[in-house]
Write an enzyme that holds these catalytic residues in place. Structure first.
Site, PDB file in Angstrom:
ATOM      1  N   ASN A  21       0.841  -1.207   0.000  1.00 33.70           N
ATOM      2  CA  ASN A  21       0.000   0.000   0.000  1.00 33.70           C
ATOM      3  C   ASN A  21       0.876   1.256   0.000  1.00 33.70           C
ATOM      4  O   ASN A  21       0.559   2.231  -0.683  1.00 33.70           O
ATOM      5  CB  ASN A  21      -0.945   0.001   1.206  1.00 33.70           C
ATOM      6  CG  ASN A  21      -2.206  -0.793   0.938  1.00 33.70           C
ATOM      7  OD1 ASN A  21      -3.121  -0.306   0.283  1.00 33.70           O
ATOM      8  ND2 ASN A  21      -2.232  -2.029   1.406  1.00 33.70           N
ATOM      9  N   LEU A 100      -2.009   1.908  18.410  1.00 38.68           N
ATOM     10  CA  LEU A 100      -1.412   3.148  18.907  1.00 38.68           C
ATOM     11  C   LEU A 100      -2.119   3.588  20.180  1.00 38.68           C
ATOM     12  O   LEU A 100      -3.340   3.427  20.315  1.00 38.68           O
ATOM     13  CB  LEU A 100      -1.540   4.246  17.854  1.00 38.68           C
ATOM     14  CG  LEU A 100      -0.666   4.068  16.618  1.00 38.68           C
ATOM     15  CD1 LEU A 100      -1.100   5.039  15.528  1.00 38.68           C
ATOM     16  CD2 LEU A 100       0.809   4.273  16.960  1.00 38.68           C
ATOM     17  N   HIS A 116      -8.303  -1.174   6.352  1.00 35.70           N
ATOM     18  CA  HIS A 116      -8.571  -2.438   7.047  1.00 35.70           C
ATOM     19  C   HIS A 116      -9.220  -3.408   6.068  1.00 35.70           C
ATOM     20  O   HIS A 116     -10.206  -3.053   5.409  1.00 35.70           O
ATOM     21  CB  HIS A 116      -9.503  -2.200   8.237  1.00 35.70           C
ATOM     22  CG  HIS A 116      -9.846  -3.469   8.954  1.00 35.70           C
ATOM     23  ND1 HIS A 116      -8.967  -4.088   9.807  1.00 35.70           N
ATOM     24  CD2 HIS A 116     -10.950  -4.248   8.903  1.00 35.70           C
ATOM     25  CE1 HIS A 116      -9.532  -5.208  10.260  1.00 35.70           C
ATOM     26  NE2 HIS A 116     -10.721  -5.326   9.732  1.00 35.70           N
ATOM     27  N   THR A 148      -9.923   6.312  15.112  1.00 41.03           N
ATOM     28  CA  THR A 148     -10.361   6.796  16.423  1.00 41.03           C
ATOM     29  C   THR A 148      -9.809   5.804  17.453  1.00 41.03           C
ATOM     30  O   THR A 148      -9.346   4.719  17.081  1.00 41.03           O
ATOM     31  CB  THR A 148     -11.903   6.856  16.493  1.00 41.03           C
ATOM     32  OG1 THR A 148     -12.427   5.557  16.210  1.00 41.03           O
ATOM     33  CG2 THR A 148     -12.470   7.864  15.495  1.00 41.03           C
ATOM     34  N   GLU A 150     -11.022   3.634  19.315  1.00 46.31           N
ATOM     35  CA  GLU A 150     -11.547   2.271  19.275  1.00 46.31           C
ATOM     36  C   GLU A 150     -11.093   1.576  17.990  1.00 46.31           C
ATOM     37  O   GLU A 150     -11.287   2.105  16.887  1.00 46.31           O
ATOM     38  CB  GLU A 150     -13.086   2.292  19.334  1.00 46.31           C
ATOM     39  CG  GLU A 150     -13.671   0.932  19.614  1.00 46.31           C
ATOM     40  CD  GLU A 150     -15.201   0.953  19.625  1.00 46.31           C
ATOM     41  OE1 GLU A 150     -15.783  -0.121  19.635  1.00 46.31           O
ATOM     42  OE2 GLU A 150     -15.779   2.057  19.596  1.00 46.31           O
ATOM     43  N   ASP A 152     -10.432  -0.129  14.639  1.00 45.23           N
ATOM     44  CA  ASP A 152     -11.185  -0.390  13.395  1.00 45.23           C
ATOM     45  C   ASP A 152     -12.628   0.097  13.462  1.00 45.23           C
ATOM     46  O   ASP A 152     -13.524  -0.476  12.802  1.00 45.23           O
ATOM     47  CB  ASP A 152     -11.180  -1.897  13.066  1.00 45.23           C
ATOM     48  CG  ASP A 152      -9.772  -2.438  12.857  1.00 45.23           C
ATOM     49  OD1 ASP A 152      -8.899  -1.662  12.448  1.00 45.23           O
ATOM     50  OD2 ASP A 152      -9.555  -3.632  13.120  1.00 45.23           O
TER      51      ASP A 152
END
Ligand code: GRF
Length: 222
Positions: A21, A100, A116, A148, A150, A152
């Site tokens: 990617n 992270l 993802h 964010t 949370e 995925d």
């Protein structure tokens, strides 16, 4: 301050692995279709081939080898410090296999993207191809979303969809989905870089409208 390739918002790409990617992103910058300056590629693994791709492209590469730290928190602190020192406008997670700390994510709210390999909200976490096949899904794919705290779960911008064939294996499905990732990820990064896409309290916004669902791009028939 470091400088890399391309012109536009200062962008740092985080990788843990092969970096295909990343390569698509580098190629899009070189082709002029992605308006960012790639200022560095950062990895938690010194041996990640993505770092070699960066070197070959003339982009500064930085390794923060998590395995060289006794405590994971120390590695996270070191990575966060290196990232902050680069003063990125945009942070791109491209096969970065670490979670992270929330403080790092929050420091880049609306300016950090991930890709993802599932049609989120389905199949958050690992082994998405196997799980999609085992579940008997008709469709699988990949999602670019704002990051964010949370895992995925951030608002999605774009999804690439492929129809699962009866003879698909994890490998065949992954190969087809990844071809689509190379199309949607540079595009979504460009949307953020040019201000077309933003994260708002109501979700992801594209061209001034809140996305009720991500933009969908389907695989072309073979
Ligand atoms: C991608 O397929 C992406 O969906 C997932 O990790 C993979 C990374 O592959 N997050 P590469 O390192 O870009 O080749």
């Amino acid at each position: 301050m470091t400088s890399g390739i391309g012109a536009g918002p200062r962008t740092v790409v985080l990788v843990s692995g092969s970096g295909t990617n990343l390569q698509a992103i580098i190629d899009a910058v070189a082709a002029g279709s992605l308006a960012v300056e790639l200022v560095a590629v950062l990895s938690d693994k010194p041996e990640a081939f993505g770092l070699e791709r960066a070197r070959r492209a003339g982009i500064p590469d930085i390794a923060v080898g998590y395995n060289t730290f006794a405590q994971r928190a120390d590695a996270e602190h070191a990575l966060a410090a290196r990232l902050a020192s680069l003063e990125p406008d945009i942070v791109v997670l491209a096969g970065f296999m670490r979670i992270l700390p929330a403080s790092v994510v929050e420091a880049h709210t609306g300016r950090m993207l991930n890709i993802h390999p599932s049609l989120l909200p389905k199949f958050r976490g690992l082994h998405t191809y196997r799980r999609a096949l085992e579940a008997g899904e008709t469709w699988h794919g990949s999602t670019v979303h704002f990051v964010t705290p949370e895992l995925d779960a951030g608002p999605a911008l774009i999804q690439y969809r492929v129809r699962i064939a009866p003879d698909d294996t994890e490998d065949s499905l992954a190969a087809r989905v990844q071809q689509g990732e190379y199309r949607i990820y540079p595009r979504a990064i460009d949307w953020v870089a040019t201000g077309r896409a933003r994260l708002t309290d109501a979700g992801a916004e594209l061209d001034g409208a809140i996305l009720a669902a991500p933009v969908i791009e389907d695989e072309l028939p073979a």
